[in-house]
Enzyme design. Structure first.
Site, PDB file in Angstrom:
ATOM      1  N   LYS A  19       0.861  -1.181   0.000  1.00  0.00           N
ATOM      2  CA  LYS A  19       0.000   0.000   0.000  1.00  0.00           C
ATOM      3  C   LYS A  19       0.900   1.233   0.000  1.00  0.00           C
ATOM      4  O   LYS A  19       1.686   1.436   0.915  1.00  0.00           O
ATOM      5  CB  LYS A  19      -0.916   0.024   1.210  1.00  0.00           C
ATOM      6  CG  LYS A  19      -1.819   1.267   1.233  1.00  0.00           C
ATOM      7  CD  LYS A  19      -2.391   1.527   2.600  1.00  0.00           C
ATOM      8  CE  LYS A  19      -2.932   2.946   2.643  1.00  0.00           C
ATOM      9  NZ  LYS A  19      -3.290   3.372   4.004  1.00  0.00           N
TER      10      LYS A  19
ATOM     11  N   GLY B 120      -7.566   9.316  10.271  1.00  0.00           N
ATOM     12  CA  GLY B 120      -7.797   9.345  11.709  1.00  0.00           C
ATOM     13  C   GLY B 120      -8.848  10.328  12.178  1.00  0.00           C
ATOM     14  O   GLY B 120      -9.054  10.488  13.381  1.00  0.00           O
TER      15      GLY B 120
ATOM     16  N   ALA C 133      -9.217   5.752   4.918  1.00  0.00           N
ATOM     17  CA  ALA C 133      -9.032   6.897   5.818  1.00  0.00           C
ATOM     18  C   ALA C 133     -10.315   7.686   6.022  1.00  0.00           C
ATOM     19  O   ALA C 133     -11.059   7.961   5.075  1.00  0.00           O
ATOM     20  CB  ALA C 133      -7.939   7.833   5.335  1.00  0.00           C
ATOM     21  N   GLY C 134     -10.562   8.038   7.281  1.00  0.00           N
ATOM     22  CA  GLY C 134     -11.650   8.931   7.616  1.00  0.00           C
ATOM     23  C   GLY C 134     -12.925   8.287   8.092  1.00  0.00           C
ATOM     24  O   GLY C 134     -13.840   8.968   8.564  1.00  0.00           O
TER      25      GLY C 134
ATOM     26  N   ASN D  74      -8.321   1.801  10.431  1.00  0.00           N
ATOM     27  CA  ASN D  74      -7.546   1.464  11.620  1.00  0.00           C
ATOM     28  C   ASN D  74      -8.069   2.217  12.832  1.00  0.00           C
ATOM     29  O   ASN D  74      -8.596   1.639  13.784  1.00  0.00           O
ATOM     30  CB  ASN D  74      -6.070   1.756  11.380  1.00  0.00           C
ATOM     31  CG  ASN D  74      -5.175   1.373  12.539  1.00  0.00           C
ATOM     32  OD1 ASN D  74      -3.985   1.659  12.535  1.00  0.00           O
ATOM     33  ND2 ASN D  74      -5.692   0.684  13.556  1.00  0.00           N
ATOM     34  N   THR D  75      -7.975   3.559  12.795  1.00  0.00           N
ATOM     35  CA  THR D  75      -8.321   4.365  13.960  1.00  0.00           C
ATOM     36  C   THR D  75      -9.755   4.161  14.407  1.00  0.00           C
ATOM     37  O   THR D  75     -10.040   4.129  15.609  1.00  0.00           O
ATOM     38  CB  THR D  75      -8.077   5.856  13.647  1.00  0.00           C
ATOM     39  OG1 THR D  75      -6.738   6.024  13.172  1.00  0.00           O
ATOM     40  CG2 THR D  75      -8.277   6.715  14.891  1.00  0.00           C
TER      41      THR D  75
END
Length: 325
Positions: free
Chosen positions: A167, A228, A254-255, A276-277
């Site tokens: 990635k 995040g 993301a987001g 992830n976050t």
């Protein structure tokens, strides 16, 4: 003698029993149901039931409903459309449990930020997410130049024994963590030329996404919102345009903040979502991982089902004929 098994003629010896046929097919002990000459045969009778010439057996088992809904990356078929990261968890045990609850098959690791190969005696991340069980996706988190990103990918390939799936992300600044698209183009070209299978993080610009596909990236990963942030998809029509113009899988990266964000991404037609976050910083990461898994599945099913058209005015659900007033 000829016996018909699920419509196929097979030759068996005299005195063959139903249990013998099952054993020969490797189905002993499996959850199956059998119809002999259009009559249900109880499983207790399999061993004692002899077969005769021209008998007809129908053997069935249960499968998941619907179609085989999968997608392909670098020649490998994946059934989970949820990809997860490994950062920000309180410990490796929480990491392990959350990843298991997510059902993910692809797990991304930041080569320069994990404890892979660090001090002797420290727990090793690859003991928790074994490459025998998961596809490990090295990423270039923390890289701000094409040169650093390419070097990191090469280190990741060496670390994982010739693993070409990576990635790519090249960041512009530490405050926004938005992609530096110009540097991303440079890195993508170098990595594709070097034989890497590149999944690339970019902004939600349809032009940039198409150019990265043309460079040779096997998947394009536009952001939903800043990394995040948990803000969810800010520009759904941009994502939709990217999907409509794409010839490779599009995965939101993301987001995402909660399961409904993941569902929206899938309802738009994304091939998957990487996060992830949203899981790691939830109050209960393991429960959130399970919720994300369900959100992905629900959103995908809704996309396949095709939603009803939006209407400006009401449309009665019940017929008005036959009202008694």
């Amino acid at each position: 003698m000829i016996i018909y098994v699920n419509g196929e003629a097979r030759d068996y010896t005299e005195n063959t029993t139903v249990a013998d046929v099952i054993a020969g097919m490797g189905l002993t002990g499996k959850k199956i149901a059998i119809e002999l000459n259009k009559e249900i045969l109880p499983f207790q009778q399999y061993a004692a039931q002899p077969l005769h010439a021209e008998d007809r057996l129908e053997i069935v088992h249960a499968i998941g409903g619907g179609q085989d809904d999968s997608f392909v990356l670098a020649g490998v078929t994946y059934h989970s459309r949820l990809l997860v990261g490994t950062g920000k968890y309180k410990d490796l045990e929480e990491t392990r449990l959350a990843i298991e609850a997510s059902g993910a098959q692809i797990v991304t690791v930041a080569i320069r930020r994990t404890n892979i190969g660090q001090n002797p005696g420290e727990p090793n991340l690859l003991d928790v997410i074994s490459p025998d069980k998961y596809t490990i996706l090295p990423n270039t988190a923390g890289c701000y130049t094409a040169e650093d990103a390419v070097r990191t990918c090469r280190l990741g390939r060496e670390l994982l024994g010739g693993h070409n799936l990576v990635k790519l992300e090249v960041l512009a600044d530490q405050r926004t963590l938005f992609p530096d698209v110009a540097e991303t183009y440079i890195a993508a070209k170098l990595l594709v030329k070097d034989g890497f299978d590149v999944m690339v993080y970019t902004n939600d610009d349809p032009i940039a996404a198409k150019k990265l596909e043309d460079i040779g990236c096997i998947a394009v990963m536009p952001l939903a919102a800043p990394i995040g942030s948990g803000l969810g998809i800010r520009n759904p029509y941009n994502i939709l345009t990217i999907i409509e113009n794409a010839g490779v899988p599009i995965l939101v990266d993301a987001g995402v903040g909660t399961a409904s964000d993941a569902a929206i991404a899938m309802e738009l037609g994304c091939a998957g979502v990487l996060m992830n976050t949203a899981i790691a910083e939830a109050k209960n990461p393991i429960l959130m991982a399970s919720a994300m898994r369900k959100g992905i599945e629900a959103g995908r099913e809704a996309f396949l089902a095709g939603r009803m058209p939006r209407k400006r005015f009401a449309s009665a659900s019940s017929p008005i004929d036959g009202l008694f007033f």
